[in-house]
Design an enzyme around this catalytic site. Structure first.
Site, PDB file in Angstrom:
ATOM      1  N   THR A  95      28.731  28.966  36.172  1.00 29.56           N
ATOM      2  CA  THR A  95      28.307  29.166  37.560  1.00 29.56           C
ATOM      3  C   THR A  95      29.263  30.153  38.229  1.00 29.56           C
ATOM      4  OG1 THR A  95      27.518  26.895  37.548  1.00 29.56           O
ATOM      5  CG2 THR A  95      27.762  27.927  39.691  1.00 29.56           C
ATOM      6  N   THR A 133      21.817  29.637  28.012  1.00 31.52           N
ATOM      7  CA  THR A 133      20.877  29.289  29.087  1.00 31.52           C
ATOM      8  C   THR A 133      20.959  30.342  30.159  1.00 31.52           C
ATOM      9  OG1 THR A 133      21.446  27.023  28.720  1.00 31.52           O
ATOM     10  CG2 THR A 133      20.182  27.512  30.683  1.00 31.52           C
ATOM     11  N   GLU A 162      18.295  26.603  23.553  1.00 27.53           N
ATOM     12  CA  GLU A 162      18.847  25.548  22.716  1.00 27.53           C
ATOM     13  C   GLU A 162      18.620  24.201  23.384  1.00 27.53           C
ATOM     14  OE1 GLU A 162      20.384  26.044  19.532  1.00 27.53           O
ATOM     15  OE2 GLU A 162      19.514  24.092  19.890  1.00 27.53           O
ATOM     16  N   GLU A 166      25.159  17.728  22.816  1.00 26.38           N
ATOM     17  CA  GLU A 166      26.453  17.591  22.149  1.00 26.38           C
ATOM     18  C   GLU A 166      26.653  16.152  21.699  1.00 26.38           C
ATOM     19  OE1 GLU A 166      29.527  19.476  24.536  1.00 26.38           O
ATOM     20  OE2 GLU A 166      28.146  21.126  24.903  1.00 26.38           O
ATOM     21  N   LYS A 221      13.579  25.855  29.610  1.00 27.07           N
ATOM     22  CA  LYS A 221      14.946  25.397  29.343  1.00 27.07           C
ATOM     23  C   LYS A 221      15.573  24.796  30.604  1.00 27.07           C
ATOM     24  CE  LYS A 221      19.170  25.074  27.849  1.00 27.07           C
ATOM     25  NZ  LYS A 221      19.716  24.334  26.760  1.00 27.07           N
ATOM     26  N   ALA A 224      13.652  21.488  31.534  1.00 25.25           N
ATOM     27  CA  ALA A 224      13.878  20.339  30.645  1.00 25.25           C
ATOM     28  C   ALA A 224      15.179  19.656  31.073  1.00 25.25           C
ATOM     29  CB  ALA A 224      13.966  20.792  29.190  1.00 25.25           C
ATOM     30  N   LYS A 268      20.266   5.232  31.326  1.00 26.63           N
ATOM     31  CA  LYS A 268      21.537   4.526  31.294  1.00 26.63           C
ATOM     32  C   LYS A 268      22.323   4.902  32.546  1.00 26.63           C
ATOM     33  CE  LYS A 268      24.246   1.978  28.685  1.00 26.63           C
ATOM     34  NZ  LYS A 268      24.046   0.705  29.321  1.00 26.63           N
ATOM     35  N   CYS A 277      25.560  21.890  30.917  1.00 27.86           N
ATOM     36  CA  CYS A 277      24.189  22.330  31.207  1.00 27.86           C
ATOM     37  C   CYS A 277      23.574  21.780  32.484  1.00 27.86           C
ATOM     38  CB  CYS A 277      23.271  21.960  30.048  1.00 27.86           C
ATOM     39  SG  CYS A 277      23.464  23.073  28.658  1.00 27.86           S
ATOM     40  N   PHE A 278      23.605  20.464  32.648  1.00 29.08           N
ATOM     41  CA  PHE A 278      22.779  19.855  33.702  1.00 29.08           C
ATOM     42  C   PHE A 278      23.037  20.463  35.086  1.00 29.08           C
ATOM     43  CE2 PHE A 278      21.569  15.484  31.729  1.00 29.08           C
ATOM     44  CZ  PHE A 278      20.874  16.144  30.750  1.00 29.08           C
ATOM     45  N   LYS A 280      24.713  23.117  35.973  1.00 26.07           N
ATOM     46  CA  LYS A 280      24.538  24.575  36.011  1.00 26.07           C
ATOM     47  C   LYS A 280      23.057  24.942  36.069  1.00 26.07           C
ATOM     48  CE  LYS A 280      24.844  27.056  32.297  1.00 26.07           C
ATOM     49  NZ  LYS A 280      25.384  27.581  31.038  1.00 26.07           N
ATOM     50  N   LYS A 340      30.724  12.811  27.500  1.00 24.60           N
ATOM     51  CA  LYS A 340      29.952  11.789  26.790  1.00 24.60           C
ATOM     52  C   LYS A 340      30.692  11.518  25.486  1.00 24.60           C
ATOM     53  CE  LYS A 340      26.159  13.392  24.649  1.00 24.60           C
ATOM     54  NZ  LYS A 340      24.978  14.250  24.305  1.00 24.60           N
TER      55      LYS A 340
HETATM   56  C1  UDX Z   1      21.864  18.476  27.554  1.00 27.18           C
HETATM   57  C2  UDX Z   1      20.420  18.358  27.040  1.00 27.18           C
HETATM   58  O1  UDX Z   1      20.172  17.014  26.624  1.00 27.18           O
HETATM   59  C3  UDX Z   1      20.197  19.336  25.906  1.00 27.18           C
HETATM   60  O2  UDX Z   1      18.851  19.295  25.492  1.00 27.18           O
HETATM   61  C4  UDX Z   1      20.549  20.729  26.379  1.00 27.18           C
HETATM   62  O3  UDX Z   1      20.405  21.657  25.344  1.00 27.18           O
HETATM   63  C5  UDX Z   1      21.964  20.774  26.909  1.00 27.18           C
HETATM   64  O4  UDX Z   1      22.140  19.803  27.931  1.00 27.18           O
HETATM   65  P1  UDX Z   1      24.231  17.585  26.733  1.00 27.18           P
HETATM   66  O5  UDX Z   1      24.748  18.120  28.020  1.00 27.18           O
HETATM   67  O6  UDX Z   1      24.958  17.921  25.487  1.00 27.18           O
HETATM   68  O7  UDX Z   1      22.720  18.055  26.502  1.00 27.18           O
HETATM   69  O8  UDX Z   1      24.205  15.979  26.817  1.00 27.18           O
HETATM   70  P2  UDX Z   1      23.173  14.863  27.297  1.00 27.18           P
HETATM   71  O9  UDX Z   1      23.050  13.879  26.200  1.00 27.18           O
HETATM   72  O10 UDX Z   1      21.920  15.418  27.833  1.00 27.18           O
HETATM   73  O11 UDX Z   1      23.989  14.141  28.466  1.00 27.18           O
HETATM   74  C6  UDX Z   1      24.326  14.792  29.672  1.00 27.18           C
HETATM   75  C7  UDX Z   1      25.079  13.859  30.598  1.00 27.18           C
HETATM   76  O12 UDX Z   1      24.242  12.829  31.098  1.00 27.18           O
HETATM   77  C8  UDX Z   1      26.256  13.131  29.932  1.00 27.18           C
HETATM   78  O13 UDX Z   1      27.357  13.127  30.804  1.00 27.18           O
HETATM   79  C9  UDX Z   1      25.727  11.750  29.691  1.00 27.18           C
HETATM   80  O14 UDX Z   1      26.750  10.791  29.639  1.00 27.18           O
HETATM   81  C10 UDX Z   1      24.841  11.565  30.900  1.00 27.18           C
HETATM   82  N1  UDX Z   1      23.776  10.558  30.692  1.00 27.18           N
HETATM   83  C11 UDX Z   1      22.797  10.778  29.775  1.00 27.18           C
HETATM   84  C12 UDX Z   1      23.774   9.393  31.445  1.00 27.18           C
HETATM   85  O15 UDX Z   1      24.655   9.183  32.275  1.00 27.18           O
HETATM   86  N2  UDX Z   1      22.776   8.482  31.248  1.00 27.18           N
HETATM   87  C13 UDX Z   1      21.772   8.672  30.344  1.00 27.18           C
HETATM   88  O16 UDX Z   1      20.891   7.813  30.238  1.00 27.18           O
HETATM   89  C14 UDX Z   1      21.799   9.863  29.580  1.00 27.18           C
HETATM   90  P1  ADP Z   2      28.450  27.368  24.965  1.00 24.13           P
HETATM   91  O1  ADP Z   2      28.554  25.911  25.277  1.00 24.13           O
HETATM   92  O2  ADP Z   2      27.361  28.050  25.733  1.00 24.13           O
HETATM   93  O3  ADP Z   2      28.377  27.659  23.503  1.00 24.13           O
HETATM   94  P2  ADP Z   2      31.248  28.218  24.947  1.00 24.13           P
HETATM   95  O4  ADP Z   2      32.134  28.552  26.110  1.00 24.13           O
HETATM   96  O5  ADP Z   2      31.581  27.054  24.084  1.00 24.13           O
HETATM   97  O6  ADP Z   2      29.771  28.066  25.557  1.00 24.13           O
HETATM   98  O7  ADP Z   2      31.114  29.479  23.982  1.00 24.13           O
HETATM   99  C1  ADP Z   2      30.889  30.796  24.396  1.00 24.13           C
HETATM  100  C2  ADP Z   2      31.767  31.739  23.544  1.00 24.13           C
HETATM  101  O8  ADP Z   2      31.359  33.088  23.807  1.00 24.13           O
HETATM  102  C3  ADP Z   2      33.258  31.660  23.845  1.00 24.13           C
HETATM  103  O9  ADP Z   2      33.964  31.330  22.656  1.00 24.13           O
HETATM  104  C4  ADP Z   2      33.615  33.109  24.318  1.00 24.13           C
HETATM  105  O10 ADP Z   2      34.876  33.544  23.844  1.00 24.13           O
HETATM  106  C5  ADP Z   2      32.496  33.926  23.682  1.00 24.13           C
HETATM  107  N1  ADP Z   2      32.231  35.226  24.344  1.00 24.13           N
HETATM  108  C6  ADP Z   2      32.011  35.463  25.655  1.00 24.13           C
HETATM  109  N2  ADP Z   2      31.762  36.785  25.874  1.00 24.13           N
HETATM  110  C7  ADP Z   2      31.819  37.401  24.664  1.00 24.13           C
HETATM  111  C8  ADP Z   2      31.639  38.776  24.211  1.00 24.13           C
HETATM  112  N3  ADP Z   2      31.328  39.760  25.054  1.00 24.13           N
HETATM  113  N4  ADP Z   2      31.776  39.016  22.888  1.00 24.13           N
HETATM  114  C9  ADP Z   2      32.076  38.008  22.025  1.00 24.13           C
HETATM  115  N5  ADP Z   2      32.247  36.730  22.382  1.00 24.13           N
HETATM  116  C10 ADP Z   2      32.130  36.409  23.680  1.00 24.13           C
END
Ligand code: UDX
Ligand code: ADP
Length: 466
Positions: A95, A133, A162, A166, A221, A224, A268, A277-278, A280, A340
């Site tokens: 963000t 995203t 994606e 995680e 994306k 969802a 939960k 993700c969420f 952002k 998580k």
């Molecule tokens: C999420 C989406 O699920 C995934 O599809 C997308 O690609 C990326 O964002 P992620 O952020 O890895 O994935 O984890 P997720 O399992 O969705 O949990 C997000 C947050 O919600 C966590 O902090 C989790 O603890 C919380 N959560 C989830 C709750 O508090 N209660 C629930 O019932 C489910």
């Molecule tokens: P995500 O959860 O989206 O995978 P991360 O922060 O874990 O996000 O990974 C993004 C990666 O992209 C970081 O390791 C960062 O160093 C790399 N990155 C960002 N900009 C560039 C760029 N211009 N060229 C190569 N790698 C980059």
């Protein structure tokens, strides 16, 4: 169109696991994962698989099989781009922390830099895949940069969001609910879509590969994640009502989740959702809606974030009021820092915000998390800019085992639902703590009766207090 070489820019939580599985399942395709961050690449190449930069159950096995065979990690970005037929952009899109859209819009500078780099280096036609995203219509911006700064070669842009979560990334990648591929509605666009579909086709059944136009894919994306986050905020809103009425949020969740129209998942109650993700993605949705003049739509989705912030604050406040309205100088132990279980990722974790609020009240925070490093915990707090780095260091103490962390504490707060917390020697923890000994279970993982029998004053989320 046959894909022989793939390059992925960004070796993070998305790029790393996704490319590892693509390489594992397509041994004839060479996959180069590149990143500017030298330490990250060195960690991906470490012979000791416990040193991989990302903790994800099952990832080590996949990397062990494919790395050095057709999966390579390096910092040679230009070389990998030049030789690839297909380039994934998996860089971070945080963000914005400055300028227009500050605190809401996605910062696309890393994506734009990638597009410019691809344009500069590419000497033959490429398929460019958005994996990060991105706000809706980013593909248009990428296409414009590629077409206007490139060497006259053809680029096809695909959106392939994606959906892995995680902690379960490898399972999610191996058996996805669906793979979404958005592309241009033209013959060339269709050929590019087919090329990417065939990469996934190596292990994903055809009927799970969904193709759409670019904008539908980008918007799906964001929505969802917005829908999932909304479910968490809805149950969290109910948790407060449960605490006020004597209802039990888990019982309510079970009762409503058995309605097949509602379904049992993501009900939960917790101390609040986190992760990269969420928040952002919803902020993005809100920002896009506002930009389009759709204020009611923006307000509707923003409420999901407001509820989440409230849930975190409510948890912190409950600790303070229960501890006789003062936590100053009191040791409060956090079990868990990750957003998580089963991940070492702490981005936007509720723990950071709860710690920050308690530290404002001069509490001393001790933290134990099985996978998050103490350096990361401090960085998370420093990033908030609430107080100086030295003050943060003074008020927070990190531990690599739970019993030292809880020894002498006035209260224990469970911030992450790590399985191992359930099996701790809670009698031993009780003996070591100040009395009365309080436990605040922000994830509802403990059996309240058992905890009360040991002697704790125990409070869950959305649970009756006695
Ligand atoms: C999420 C989406 O699920 C995934 O599809 C997308 O690609 C990326 O964002 P992620 O952020 O890895 O994935 O984890 P997720 O399992 O969705 O949990 C997000 C947050 O919600 C966590 O902090 C989790 O603890 C919380 N959560 C989830 C709750 O508090 N209660 C629930 O019932 C489910
Ligand atoms: P995500 O959860 O989206 O995978 P991360 O922060 O874990 O996000 O990974 C993004 C990666 O992209 C970081 O390791 C960062 O160093 C790399 N990155 C960002 N900009 C560039 C760029 N211009 N060229 C190569 N790698 C980059």
């Amino acid at each position: 169109m046959k894909i022989n070489r793939i390059c992925c820019i960004g070796a993070g939580y998305v790029g790393g696991p996704t490319m590892s599985v693509i390489a594992q399942k397509n041994p004839e395709i060479r996959v180069d994962v590149v990143d500017l961050n030298e330490q990250r690449i060195a960690d991906w190449n470490d012979q000791d698989l416990t040193k991989l930069p990302i903790y994800e159950p099952g990832l080590d096995g996949v990397v062990a099989e494919a790395r050095g065979r057709n999966l390579f990690f390096s910092t040679e970005v230009d070389d990998a781009i030049e030789k690839a037929d297909m380039i994934f952009i998996s860089v971070n899109t945080p963000t914005k922390t400055y300028g227009t859209g500050k605190g809401m819009a996605a910062d696309l500078k890393y994506v734009e830099l990638c597009a410019r780099q691809i344009a500069r280096v590419a000497k033959d036609d490429k398929i460019v895949v958005e994996k990060s995203t991105l706000p809706v219509r980013t593909a248009e911006a990428i296409k414009s940069i590629l077409d206007n700064t490139g060497n006259g070669v053809n680029f096809q842009i695909l959106s392939n969001p994606e959906f892995l979560a995680e902690g379960t990334a490898i399972d999610d990648l191996l058996s996805p609910d669906r793979v979404l591929i958005g592309g241009e509605q033209s013959e060339e666009g269709q050929a590019a879509i087919n090329a990417l579909a065939s990469v996934y086709g190596a292990w994903v059944p055809e009927d799970r590969i969904l193709t759409t136009n670019l904008w539908s894919s980008e918007l799906s994306k964001l929505t969802a994640n917005a829908y999932l986050a909304q479910r968490v905020s809805s149950i969290n809103a109910l948790s407060e009502l449960c605490e006020a009425t004597g209802a039990d949020v888990d019982e309510v969740a079970k009762a409503i989740g058995m309605d097949s129209r509602i379904g049992p998942k993501f009900l939960k109650a917790s101390v609040g959702f986190g992760g990269s993700c969420f928040q952002k993605d919803i902020l993005n949705l809100v920002y896009i809606s506002k930009s389009l003049g759709l204020d009611a739509v923006a307000d509707y989705w923003e409420q999901v974030i407001i509820m989440n912030n409230h849930q975190r604050a409510r948890f912190a406040k409950k600790i303070i009021t229960t501890l006789y309205n003062t936590v100053s100088g009191k040791k409060i132990t956090f079990l868990g820092w990750a957003f998580k279980k089963d991940t070492n990722d702490s981005r936007e974790s509720a723990a950071i915000y709860v710690a920050d609020m308690l530290m404002d009240e001069r509490a001393e925070i001790a933290v134990y998390d099985p996978k998050v490093s103490s350096r990361q915990m401090l960085e998370d707090l420093n990033y908030l800019n609430t107080r100086s780095e030295s003050e943060n260091e003074e008020l927070m103490d990190t531990h690599n085992e739970p019993y030292g962390a809880t020894d002498g504490a006035h209260a224990v707060a469970i911030l992450t639902e790590w399985d191992e917390f359930k099996d701790l020697d809670w009698e031993r923890i009780y003996k070591g703590m100040q009395k009365p000994a309080f436990v605040f279970d922000g994830r509802n993982i403990m059996d309240s009766q058992r905890m009360r029998d040991i002697g704790f004053i125990f409070q869950g989320i959305g649970k009756p207090s006695e």
